[in-house]
Design a protein around this motif. Sequence first.
Motif, mmCIF file in Angstrom:
data_model
loop_
_atom_site.group_PDB
_atom_site.id
_atom_site.type_symbol
_atom_site.label_atom_id
_atom_site.label_comp_id
_atom_site.label_asym_id
_atom_site.label_seq_id
_atom_site.Cartn_x
_atom_site.Cartn_y
_atom_site.Cartn_z
ATOM 1 N N TYR A 147 6.174 -9.940 22.422
ATOM 2 C CA TYR A 147 6.685 -9.013 21.405
ATOM 3 C C TYR A 147 6.271 -9.581 20.057
ATOM 4 C CZ TYR A 147 10.112 -6.051 18.928
ATOM 5 O OH TYR A 147 10.716 -5.135 18.093
ATOM 6 N N LEU A 148 5.294 -8.939 19.425
ATOM 7 C CA LEU A 148 4.675 -9.467 18.213
ATOM 8 C C LEU A 148 4.927 -8.534 17.036
ATOM 9 C CD1 LEU A 148 1.196 -10.331 19.791
ATOM 10 C CD2 LEU A 148 3.196 -11.836 19.600
ATOM 11 N N VAL A 149 4.886 -9.105 15.844
ATOM 12 C CA VAL A 149 5.013 -8.283 14.634
ATOM 13 C C VAL A 149 4.037 -8.793 13.580
ATOM 14 C CG1 VAL A 149 6.890 -9.693 13.654
ATOM 15 C CG2 VAL A 149 6.583 -7.323 12.894
ATOM 16 N N CYS A 150 3.493 -7.841 12.839
ATOM 17 C CA CYS A 150 2.642 -8.158 11.690
ATOM 18 C C CYS A 150 3.131 -7.324 10.515
ATOM 19 C CB CYS A 150 1.183 -7.850 12.003
ATOM 20 S SG CYS A 150 0.081 -8.014 10.576
ATOM 21 N N HIS A 151 3.409 -7.983 9.402
ATOM 22 C CA HIS A 151 3.881 -7.289 8.203
ATOM 23 C C HIS A 151 2.734 -7.011 7.226
ATOM 24 C CE1 HIS A 151 7.950 -8.046 9.560
ATOM 25 N NE2 HIS A 151 7.711 -9.334 9.608
ATOM 26 N N LEU A 152 1.503 -7.261 7.650
ATOM 27 C CA LEU A 152 0.355 -7.160 6.760
ATOM 28 C C LEU A 152 -0.412 -5.847 6.911
ATOM 29 C CD1 LEU A 152 -1.094 -10.791 7.027
ATOM 30 C CD2 LEU A 152 0.711 -9.901 5.529
ATOM 31 N N LEU A 153 0.124 -4.912 7.676
ATOM 32 C CA LEU A 153 -0.585 -3.648 7.856
ATOM 33 C C LEU A 153 -0.554 -2.836 6.562
ATOM 34 C CD1 LEU A 153 -2.080 -1.693 9.757
ATOM 35 C CD2 LEU A 153 0.149 -0.679 10.306
ATOM 36 N N LYS A 154 -1.724 -2.465 6.114
ATOM 37 C CA LYS A 154 -1.868 -1.578 4.962
ATOM 38 C C LYS A 154 -3.006 -0.616 5.252
ATOM 39 C CE LYS A 154 -3.731 -1.255 0.295
ATOM 40 N NZ LYS A 154 -4.994 -0.601 0.772
ATOM 41 N N SER A 155 -2.751 0.653 5.045
ATOM 42 C CA SER A 155 -3.795 1.662 5.107
ATOM 43 C C SER A 155 -3.638 2.525 3.863
ATOM 44 C CB SER A 155 -3.682 2.485 6.392
ATOM 45 O OG SER A 155 -2.384 3.067 6.500
ATOM 46 N N ASN A 156 -4.437 3.554 3.745
ATOM 47 C CA ASN A 156 -4.386 4.418 2.568
ATOM 48 C C ASN A 156 -4.244 5.872 2.974
ATOM 49 O OD1 ASN A 156 -4.960 2.184 0.728
ATOM 50 N ND2 ASN A 156 -7.023 2.254 1.574
ATOM 51 N N CYS A 157 -3.557 6.636 2.139
ATOM 52 C CA CYS A 157 -3.372 8.049 2.409
ATOM 53 C C CYS A 157 -4.730 8.738 2.527
ATOM 54 C CB CYS A 157 -2.543 8.699 1.306
ATOM 55 S SG CYS A 157 -2.388 10.494 1.464
ATOM 56 N N LEU A 158 -4.848 9.585 3.500
ATOM 57 C CA LEU A 158 -6.098 10.280 3.767
ATOM 58 C C LEU A 158 -6.572 11.110 2.581
ATOM 59 C CD1 LEU A 158 -8.256 11.158 5.853
ATOM 60 C CD2 LEU A 158 -6.700 12.966 6.551
ATOM 61 N N ILE A 159 -5.638 11.708 1.848
ATOM 62 C CA ILE A 159 -5.997 12.634 0.775
ATOM 63 C C ILE A 159 -5.960 11.952 -0.597
ATOM 64 C CG2 ILE A 159 -5.502 14.850 -0.314
ATOM 65 C CD1 ILE A 159 -6.376 15.059 2.593
ATOM 66 N N THR A 160 -4.861 11.243 -0.905
ATOM 67 C CA THR A 160 -4.671 10.707 -2.254
ATOM 68 C C THR A 160 -5.166 9.275 -2.427
ATOM 69 O OG1 THR A 160 -2.469 9.794 -1.791
ATOM 70 C CG2 THR A 160 -2.601 12.128 -2.454
ATOM 71 N N ASN A 161 -5.433 8.586 -1.320
ATOM 72 C CA ASN A 161 -5.847 7.189 -1.337
ATOM 73 C C ASN A 161 -4.743 6.245 -1.792
ATOM 74 O OD1 ASN A 161 -8.129 5.593 -0.549
ATOM 75 N ND2 ASN A 161 -8.420 4.994 -2.672
ATOM 76 N N GLN A 162 -3.495 6.721 -1.878
ATOM 77 C CA GLN A 162 -2.378 5.831 -2.208
ATOM 78 C C GLN A 162 -2.130 4.864 -1.056
ATOM 79 O OE1 GLN A 162 1.153 7.673 -4.300
ATOM 80 N NE2 GLN A 162 0.163 9.539 -3.598
ATOM 81 N N PRO A 163 -1.736 3.626 -1.348
ATOM 82 C CA PRO A 163 -1.521 2.643 -0.292
ATOM 83 C C PRO A 163 -0.271 2.946 0.528
ATOM 84 C CG PRO A 163 -0.877 1.737 -2.411
ATOM 85 C CD PRO A 163 -1.532 3.058 -2.699
ATOM 86 N N ASP A 164 -0.373 2.720 1.830
ATOM 87 C CA ASP A 164 0.757 2.836 2.752
ATOM 88 C C ASP A 164 0.980 1.461 3.375
ATOM 89 O OD1 ASP A 164 1.115 5.652 2.441
ATOM 90 O OD2 ASP A 164 -0.582 5.998 3.770
ATOM 91 N N TRP A 165 2.200 0.948 3.243
ATOM 92 C CA TRP A 165 2.530 -0.404 3.706
ATOM 93 C C TRP A 165 3.447 -0.329 4.919
ATOM 94 C CZ3 TRP A 165 -0.022 -4.053 0.858
ATOM 95 C CH2 TRP A 165 -0.447 -3.676 -0.423
ATOM 96 N N ALA A 166 3.231 -1.232 5.880
ATOM 97 C CA ALA A 166 4.052 -1.160 7.089
ATOM 98 C C ALA A 166 4.156 -2.512 7.775
ATOM 99 C CB ALA A 166 3.471 -0.146 8.070
#
Length: 283
Positions: free
Chosen positions: A181-200
């Motif tokens: 059972y693993l976790v990573c807090h470093l996931l970041k992607s960007n909104c498909l339309i606005t390019n705003q960052p999404d953090w998870a």
Amino acid sequence: MSTYQNAKELSNLTLGKTTDYISQYNADLLQGVPRSLNRDSLSISANNLPFYGEDIWYGYELSWLNSKGKPVVAVAEFRFPCTSANIVESKSFKLYLNSFNQTKFVSWQSVETTLVKDLSAIAQANAQVSLFAVNKCPALAIKESKAVCIDELDIEIKSFTLEPEILKPESGTNAEIVSEYLVCHLLKSNCLITNQPDWASVYIDYTGTKICHERLLKYLISFREHNEFHEQCVERIYCDIQQFCQVKELSVFARYTRRGGLDINPFRSSSKAKAPNLRTIRQ
């Protein structure tokens, strides 16, 4: 990602455009995005999904007026099955919830019933809605996680281009069968339309041949400049692990930070298990 950007289904979205905030109830503000836009590129058929799961949203800025004009506030939990034809576009969701602000409802139940009706219609599946007092929402209690965090591994990153093949184990790797059972807090992607960052924070629970933690961390970091919606990123992670790692059981659960009073938490699993109640400090 040109197949997304050129899709006619995205051309009429309010996302990325200047909009007015309407404070009188209006269900027409909701907009849906077909899940097939992502799944076609992953060779996923709507009639034969390789996973079970749901998308869990929490709304922190829901308010309306009671029959005497007094404001009411609530925290809302929304659940959408991964089998729904559409995801709800998040900006339209925020605009829709904002339209409750100056609208009178006779009871909490009438608000809940309205939300279920409208959201089920746009998702084309049965949505579930639960409303909570802002100081009494058990699902949002912060609990200590038992997941092993892989963030502190000493790795070097030379590219931020999505690289699913990095998950493939090296030849001669020991095929040890484990449950982790693993976790990573470093996931970041960007909104498909606005390019705003999404953090998870992304939680990966699996049984199978041991996954190299360093390779998994590099893979997750490779999303850093990738443009896709939350739900689509999680399905991509699930499918890539299934393709390149020898897993027998797998669950992927991403807890995204909130934007505009909403957080989105997609859960995909090889079993029919419900998503766990799990809130992170960033939420």
